[in-house]
Design a protein around this motif. Structure first.
Motif, short mmCIF file in Angstrom:
data_model
loop_
_atom_site.label_atom_id
_atom_site.label_comp_id
_atom_site.label_asym_id
_atom_site.label_seq_id
_atom_site.Cartn_x
_atom_site.Cartn_y
_atom_site.Cartn_z
N GLY A 71 -18.59 -63.04 70.59
CA GLY A 71 -17.27 -63.08 69.97
C GLY A 71 -16.76 -61.66 69.76
N ASN A 72 -15.50 -61.58 69.33
CA ASN A 72 -14.92 -60.25 69.15
C ASN A 72 -14.22 -60.18 67.79
OD1 ASN A 72 -13.85 -57.73 69.48
ND2 ASN A 72 -12.14 -58.42 70.73
N PRO A 73 -14.82 -59.46 66.85
CA PRO A 73 -14.18 -59.36 65.53
C PRO A 73 -12.94 -58.47 65.52
CG PRO A 73 -16.17 -58.00 65.62
CD PRO A 73 -16.09 -58.72 66.93
N GLU A 74 -12.70 -57.75 66.60
CA GLU A 74 -11.69 -56.69 66.58
C GLU A 74 -10.29 -57.12 67.00
OE1 GLU A 74 -12.59 -54.08 65.08
OE2 GLU A 74 -14.73 -54.55 65.10
N ARG A 78 -3.61 -63.11 66.56
CA ARG A 78 -4.06 -64.44 66.97
C ARG A 78 -3.96 -64.59 68.49
NH1 ARG A 78 -1.32 -68.82 63.83
NH2 ARG A 78 -3.19 -68.89 62.56
N PHE A 79 -2.88 -64.07 69.07
CA PHE A 79 -2.76 -64.08 70.53
C PHE A 79 -2.97 -62.64 71.02
CE2 PHE A 79 -0.31 -67.80 69.15
CZ PHE A 79 -1.00 -68.77 69.88
N ALA A 80 -4.14 -62.42 71.58
CA ALA A 80 -4.54 -61.04 71.89
C ALA A 80 -3.64 -60.42 72.94
CB ALA A 80 -5.98 -61.03 72.37
N ARG A 81 -3.37 -59.15 72.79
CA ARG A 81 -2.58 -58.40 73.77
C ARG A 81 -3.47 -58.04 74.95
NH1 ARG A 81 0.16 -60.59 70.22
NH2 ARG A 81 1.72 -59.49 69.01
N GLY A 82 -2.82 -57.88 76.09
CA GLY A 82 -3.56 -57.64 77.33
C GLY A 82 -4.52 -56.46 77.25
N ASN A 83 -4.07 -55.35 76.64
CA ASN A 83 -4.93 -54.16 76.62
C ASN A 83 -6.19 -54.38 75.77
OD1 ASN A 83 -3.51 -54.16 74.24
ND2 ASN A 83 -3.21 -51.95 74.18
N GLU A 84 -6.07 -55.20 74.72
CA GLU A 84 -7.26 -55.47 73.91
C GLU A 84 -8.24 -56.38 74.67
OE1 GLU A 84 -6.83 -56.71 69.86
OE2 GLU A 84 -5.59 -54.99 69.35
N ILE A 85 -7.69 -57.27 75.46
CA ILE A 85 -8.57 -58.16 76.24
C ILE A 85 -9.31 -57.33 77.29
CG2 ILE A 85 -8.65 -60.18 77.74
CD1 ILE A 85 -6.07 -61.15 76.36
N GLN A 86 -8.57 -56.43 77.90
CA GLN A 86 -9.17 -55.55 78.91
C GLN A 86 -10.29 -54.71 78.28
OE1 GLN A 86 -8.98 -55.18 82.00
NE2 GLN A 86 -9.40 -53.07 82.52
N ASP A 215 -1.08 -61.33 62.51
CA ASP A 215 -1.81 -60.06 62.58
C ASP A 215 -3.11 -60.21 61.82
OD1 ASP A 215 0.35 -59.02 63.89
OD2 ASP A 215 1.24 -58.14 62.07
N TYR A 216 -4.20 -59.71 62.39
CA TYR A 216 -5.46 -59.70 61.64
C TYR A 216 -5.60 -58.34 60.96
CZ TYR A 216 -6.68 -64.02 64.08
OH TYR A 216 -6.68 -65.31 64.55
N SER A 217 -5.81 -58.38 59.66
CA SER A 217 -5.90 -57.14 58.89
C SER A 217 -7.30 -56.53 59.05
CB SER A 217 -5.66 -57.44 57.41
OG SER A 217 -6.72 -58.27 56.95
N GLU A 218 -7.45 -55.33 58.54
CA GLU A 218 -8.77 -54.68 58.55
C GLU A 218 -9.79 -55.55 57.79
OE1 GLU A 218 -10.87 -52.30 59.70
OE2 GLU A 218 -9.27 -52.32 61.17
#
Ligand code: NA7
Length: 487
Positions: A71-74, A78-86, A215-218
């Motif tokens: 999994g990815n906590p970072e 909620r809908f991940a942006r392309g650069n984060e998925i990459q 948005d997921y907060s820190e």
């Protein structure tokens, strides 16, 4: 041959996107270390490497769009942006020691099955042979350029969304975009504000469901770090929701379909104030017939003063812009083609010849089919990941790849143990499987009178028409009766 008389295979994986990385990890876990991973580009990530357009995001919830074992906590949204998925795929490939094994900038050009081995030839002129080929080449990666008269005569800047030109600043420009699919909706939502004027050329309206982004907060992220159990639970919750709403609805479950329809229609009614505009945006086919768009920015964008929705058909393109069939010229500085992908190419273009020189172009010339999406009769020891009829409506393609990779591993195990000499589905099994698929299509929403990328030239959806659980169950164990027996 190993000590215990099991054969140890050599495997070539074609493509280092989500599926290729997964296949490499799982093959190595199974003790298969003779791996060659070829990647035509100079970076991994597949779709997420290629699609860098503004607004690019995954429309499957991020915590569900991860490998089940990592999994990815970072995720920031909620809908991940392309650069984060990459970034995620790069991290996983590095963590699991796959990244260093990838041969970048090397495409597989020829693949011939000769005397029980695949003879491979790459774009770098390398020749070698392997026991198995795993084509992890993805589904939607061949951009479609629209067949519109004069397309090449346009003198402004023009590009396909999958080949975004980041050198052009859209600020203040007259921008046109052709298409209103998932990609266009994301792009439009993102660029509308900066464009001088934005004209959207819509051929067919689409149903759109709004699932609020978040948005997921820190603090949110910190609570998930090092907590694979929590990440798995989160992923399962989203998967349960997606399975029992969108995936169930499109395959004919009445209540989920009614819910989807209600959500899409309500979204349009609540989001678009002007009745005339609403009318233009209202599809005349059932919700889910085309792939349901999950988006929360498009309707706001289309109501901006600098945005217009053009529904008159395109007659031609000139050096100055788009001419619609009513004779009006829409002068443009930039033309963006959000016209989708050709979903029936799979591992092609590649010269792929199976037993006795049979050519994939001939086998697939009339219809693109496979056995359980993965095996093609005549092409032993060749596995096609995410092949025809894999897609499951609005579900995570990663989950699909995981199930198929486990299935492929079980088939390779049969080869290792000598139960199968070669892993090759019989033509009868392929036919039976495709008849079974066809029998399920009638109750799906994809055949209810719309055009979509799901449909092949015969109008047959290249989708899985039954439930997710049924798909998983059927792939749990290979049915050896469907394969050529060992000699
Ligand atoms: P899609 O969903 O295939 O959408 C392509 C869009 O482009 C769609 O609105 C098409 O209209 C339009 N299109 C295509 N050719 C033309 C021509 N010649 N003239 C006018 N309009 C045209 O591609 P996306 O990239 O948005 O999404 C693909 C998938 O990626 C998506 O489903 C997700 O799984 C991720 P049409 O509806 O055919 O009339």
């Amino acid at each position: 041959m190993s000590n215990n008389n099991r054969r140890e295979p050599s495997v070539a994986i074609i493509g280092a996107g989500m599926t290729g990385i997964l296949a490499a990890i799982k093959l190595r876990e199974a003790g298969i270390n003779d791996l060659t991973i070829l990647e035509k580009a100079d970076e991994l990530g597949g779709t997420w490497r290629e699609n860098t357009y503004p607004g690019v995001a995954c429309d499957v919830p991020a915590h569900m769009y991860t490998y089940s074992f990592r999994g990815n906590p970072e995720w920031s949204n909620r809908f991940a942006r392309g650069n984060e998925i990459q970034t995620y795929f790069r991290q996983v490939a590095e963590e699991f020691g796959v990244a260093g094994q990838i041969r970048f900038g090397e495409a597989l050009e020829r693949s011939h099955y000769v005397d029980g081995k695949w003879q491979l030839h790459t774009s770098k002129g390398n020749d070698f042979s392997v026991d198995f080929v795993v084509a992890a080449t993805g589904i939607l990666h061949h951009p479609v350029y629209p067949d519109i008269k004069g397309l090449d005569s346009f003198q402004g800047d023009m590009w396909h969304t999958a080949r975004w030109n980041h050198d052009v600043d859209l600020a203040g420009k007259r921008v046109g975009i052709i298409g209103t699919g998932s990609t266009a909706c994301q792009v439009i939502g993102d660029i509308a504000e900066q464009c001088g004027d934005l004209t959207i050329f819509q051929r067919t309206p689409q149903w759109i469901v709004k699932v609020a982004d978040k948005d997921y907060s820190e603090t949110d992220k910190a609570s998930l770090r090092g907590q694979q159990g929590k990440l798995t639970a989160l992923s399962k919750r989203y998967a349960f929701a997606m399975r029992n709403t969108f995936s169930a609805g499109v395959t004919g479950k009445k209540l989920p379909l009614a819910l989807m329809s209600w959500m899409a229609k309500r979204n349009l009614r609540k989001s678009v104030r002007d009745p005339a505009l609403r009318e233009k945006l209202t599809p005349d086919y059932p919700v889910g017939c085309k792939r349901l768009i999950i988006n929360s920015t498009f309707y706001d964008a289309v109501q901006r003063d600098n945005v217009s929705l053009e529904t008159t058909g395109i007659e031609r393109i000139t050096d100055r812009g788009v001419v619609t069939v009513d004779g009006e010229t829409h002068e443009l500085d930039v033309l963006i083609l959000a016209t989708g992908f050709s979903p029936f190419e799979f591992m092609r273009p590649m010269e792929l010849k199976g037993r006795n020189g049979v050519d994939i172009e001939d086998v697939w010339g009339r219809k693109v089919q496979a056995y359980r999406s993965v095996c093609i009769p005549g092409f032993p020891n060749f596995f096609l990941m995410l092949g025809p009829n894999t897609p499951i409506g609005n579900y995570s393609v990663i989950a699909m790849s995981e199930v198929q990779t486990d299935y492929v591993l079980k088939l390779i195990e049969q080869w290792r143990a000598g139960t199968l000499d070669e892993v090759e589905a019989t033509p009868e099994a392929k036919q039976r499987y495709n008849d079974y698929l066809k029998a399920g299509m009638g109750k799906t929403v994809w055949v209810r009178g719309c055009q979509s990328w799901y449909l092949d030239a015969d109008g047959d959806p290249a989708m899985w028409p039954y439930s997710w659980n049924q798909w998983v169950r059927e792939l749990e164990q290979p049915d050896l009766k469907d394969f050529r027996p060992a000699a």
